[in-house]
Write a protein that holds these residues in place. Structure first.
Motif, PDB file in Angstrom:
ATOM      1  N   HIS A  60       0.829  -1.201   0.000  1.00  0.00           N
ATOM      2  CA  HIS A  60       0.000   0.000   0.000  1.00  0.00           C
ATOM      3  C   HIS A  60       0.872   1.264   0.000  1.00  0.00           C
ATOM      4  CE1 HIS A  60      -3.397  -2.603   1.745  1.00  0.00           C
ATOM      5  NE2 HIS A  60      -3.730  -2.263   0.526  1.00  0.00           N
ATOM      6  N   SER A 115      -4.032   0.071 -17.040  1.00  0.00           N
ATOM      7  CA  SER A 115      -3.972  -1.079 -16.142  1.00  0.00           C
ATOM      8  C   SER A 115      -3.059  -0.790 -14.955  1.00  0.00           C
ATOM      9  CB  SER A 115      -3.477  -2.319 -16.894  1.00  0.00           C
ATOM     10  OG  SER A 115      -4.370  -2.668 -17.937  1.00  0.00           O
ATOM     11  N   ILE A 118      -5.001   1.240 -12.534  1.00  0.00           N
ATOM     12  CA  ILE A 118      -5.992   0.391 -11.864  1.00  0.00           C
ATOM     13  C   ILE A 118      -5.331  -0.449 -10.772  1.00  0.00           C
ATOM     14  CG2 ILE A 118      -7.548  -1.574 -12.206  1.00  0.00           C
ATOM     15  CD1 ILE A 118      -8.177  -0.442 -14.975  1.00  0.00           C
ATOM     16  N   LEU A 119      -4.167  -1.004 -11.073  1.00  0.00           N
ATOM     17  CA  LEU A 119      -3.461  -1.823 -10.072  1.00  0.00           C
ATOM     18  C   LEU A 119      -3.115  -0.993  -8.842  1.00  0.00           C
ATOM     19  CD1 LEU A 119      -1.010  -3.952 -12.266  1.00  0.00           C
ATOM     20  CD2 LEU A 119      -2.992  -4.777 -11.001  1.00  0.00           C
ATOM     21  N   ILE A 121      -4.577   1.719  -7.749  1.00  0.00           N
ATOM     22  CA  ILE A 121      -5.767   2.182  -7.021  1.00  0.00           C
ATOM     23  C   ILE A 121      -6.476   1.021  -6.324  1.00  0.00           C
ATOM     24  CG2 ILE A 121      -8.051   3.210  -7.284  1.00  0.00           C
ATOM     25  CD1 ILE A 121      -6.928   4.937  -9.512  1.00  0.00           C
ATOM     26  N   GLU A 122      -6.715  -0.069  -7.062  1.00  0.00           N
ATOM     27  CA  GLU A 122      -7.464  -1.195  -6.491  1.00  0.00           C
ATOM     28  C   GLU A 122      -6.630  -2.004  -5.514  1.00  0.00           C
ATOM     29  OE1 GLU A 122      -9.059  -3.584  -9.580  1.00  0.00           O
ATOM     30  OE2 GLU A 122     -10.747  -2.246  -9.967  1.00  0.00           O
ATOM     31  N   GLY A 123      -5.346  -2.162  -5.800  1.00  0.00           N
ATOM     32  CA  GLY A 123      -4.491  -2.945  -4.912  1.00  0.00           C
ATOM     33  C   GLY A 123      -4.721  -4.441  -5.004  1.00  0.00           C
ATOM     34  N   THR A 124      -5.279  -4.921  -6.134  1.00  0.00           N
ATOM     35  CA  THR A 124      -5.473  -6.366  -6.290  1.00  0.00           C
ATOM     36  C   THR A 124      -4.140  -7.105  -6.354  1.00  0.00           C
ATOM     37  OG1 THR A 124      -5.671  -5.993  -8.680  1.00  0.00           O
ATOM     38  CG2 THR A 124      -7.709  -6.168  -7.422  1.00  0.00           C
ATOM     39  N   ARG A 126      -0.118  -6.182  -5.336  1.00  0.00           N
ATOM     40  CA  ARG A 126       0.748  -5.185  -4.717  1.00  0.00           C
ATOM     41  C   ARG A 126       2.194  -5.670  -4.698  1.00  0.00           C
ATOM     42  NH1 ARG A 126      -3.793  -5.406  -1.190  1.00  0.00           N
ATOM     43  NH2 ARG A 126      -2.627  -6.843   0.144  1.00  0.00           N
ATOM     44  N   ASN A 162       1.297  -4.536 -17.523  1.00  0.00           N
ATOM     45  CA  ASN A 162       0.285  -4.417 -16.474  1.00  0.00           C
ATOM     46  C   ASN A 162      -1.066  -4.979 -16.890  1.00  0.00           C
ATOM     47  OD1 ASN A 162       1.966  -3.232 -14.568  1.00  0.00           O
ATOM     48  ND2 ASN A 162       1.608  -1.178 -15.355  1.00  0.00           N
ATOM     49  N   VAL A 166      -4.186  -7.425 -14.999  1.00  0.00           N
ATOM     50  CA  VAL A 166      -5.541  -6.899 -14.804  1.00  0.00           C
ATOM     51  C   VAL A 166      -6.570  -7.720 -15.562  1.00  0.00           C
ATOM     52  CG1 VAL A 166      -7.046  -4.914 -15.189  1.00  0.00           C
ATOM     53  CG2 VAL A 166      -4.734  -4.571 -14.333  1.00  0.00           C
ATOM     54  N   HIS A 175      -3.135 -13.030  -0.930  1.00  0.00           N
ATOM     55  CA  HIS A 175      -4.479 -12.665  -0.470  1.00  0.00           C
ATOM     56  C   HIS A 175      -5.048 -13.698   0.499  1.00  0.00           C
ATOM     57  CE1 HIS A 175      -5.756  -9.513  -3.704  1.00  0.00           C
ATOM     58  NE2 HIS A 175      -4.601  -9.239  -3.131  1.00  0.00           N
TER      59      HIS A 175
END
Length: 288
Positions: A60, A115, A118-119, A121-124, A126, A162, A166, A175
């Motif tokens: 993060h 992409s 998006i990575l 911001i979303e943090g799917t 990291r 990227n 995505v 995760h």
């Protein structure tokens, strides 16, 4: 004083409606240096203090730093261009057709750029995450605006677009709040002591430091194979990146214990029968 004033207002370029002075260049340089200074102080003191107080994860932290960078630096470039007297609206209007052509030719690049945003911001995915890319477990080392750096088990760094992280299905081991279950396959010869086989399999799992004792390892008798009795040893571990080394250790230890207890690990065998028949019409060579 007049000398400094004259120097700053010295006209380097003078066209019909455009004039570039030394003061304009100094203003543009000042804006860029100020943006770099603000970014440096923000990361080193303000954000670092915030991260430490809130215990923000490394992934993060990286995402926030990148997003702030992508906001401050483009803004600084726009302000410096305006300080140089360059009207962006005029430039964009004059190059609209060119930009459309470039956009069509760089569709994949634009897709990768979006992409990357998006990575972040979303943090799917990291930095520091263990993911599976092209059936290979890798660690994410860095996420750029267009590409990401990942490192394989062999410590080989790969550059991945990227958009691949995505648009495609990506397994993200990081995760998982719980440990992941893995397994090792093994077959023993027919006639082996199956209870002893089960005991040895569980013993090997309990001896390895990377294997968790809770949940407990389990053994399943999966099938009567063509040449072996097939077993699976299931175990839980957090060693996502180095799991193949854990499996290798288990196989080495199993081979050692099976030899000690005279348990055979068979290999595929096949018997071939040749049937020899004399087919001839001569009664001397083919008696009734």
């Amino acid at each position: 004083m007049n000398t400094l004033h004259d120097f700053l207002n010295y006209e380097l370029i003078k066209l019909k409606s455009y004039t570039l002075t030394v003061a304009d260049i100094c203003s543009a340089i000042f804006i860029l240096v100020l943006a770099w200074t603000v970014m440096y102080l923000l990361k080193r003191y303000v954000l670092r203090l915030f991260y430490n107080r809130r215990n923000v994860a490394i992934g993060h932290q990286y995402a926030v730093n990148r997003l702030i960078k992508y906001i401050i630096y483009p803004l600084a470039i726009i302000l410096s261009m305006q300080a140089l007297g360059i009207q962006l609206s005029v430039v964009l209007a004059g190059t609209a057709a060119l930009l459309v052509g470039i956009g069509l030719g760089l569709q994949q690049t634009v897709k990768d750029l979006l992409s990357g945003i998006i990575l972040l911001i979303e943090g799917t995915v990291r930095v520091g995450d263990m993911v599976v890319v092209d059936d290979t477990i890798v660690m994410v080392k860095g996420i750029g605006l267009r590409t990401s750096e990942v490192e394989t088990r062999d410590e080989i760094v790969k550059i991945v677009p990227n958009s691949k992280l995505v648009e495609e299905t990506v397994i993200n081991w990081s995760h998982n709040d719980r440990p992941t279950r893995f397994h090792v396959d093994i077959g023993v010869a027919y006639g082996s002591d199956l209870e002893l086989v089960k005991t040895l399999l569980l013993q090997v799992a309990s001896e390895h430091s990377a294997i968790l004792l809770t949940p407990k390892p389990t053994v399943q008798f999966r099938d009567f194979g063509a040449s072996s009795l097939d077993f699976k040893l299931f175990f839980y571990s957090y060693e996502f990146l180095r799991i193949e080394f854990v499996k290798s250790d288990l196989r080495f230890r199993l081979d050692e214990l099976f030899r000690q207890h005279e348990i055979t690990i068979p290999f595929p065998q096949q018997e071939v029968w040749f049937r020899n028949e004399l087919r001839t019409s001569d009664p001397k060579t083919n008696p009734a």
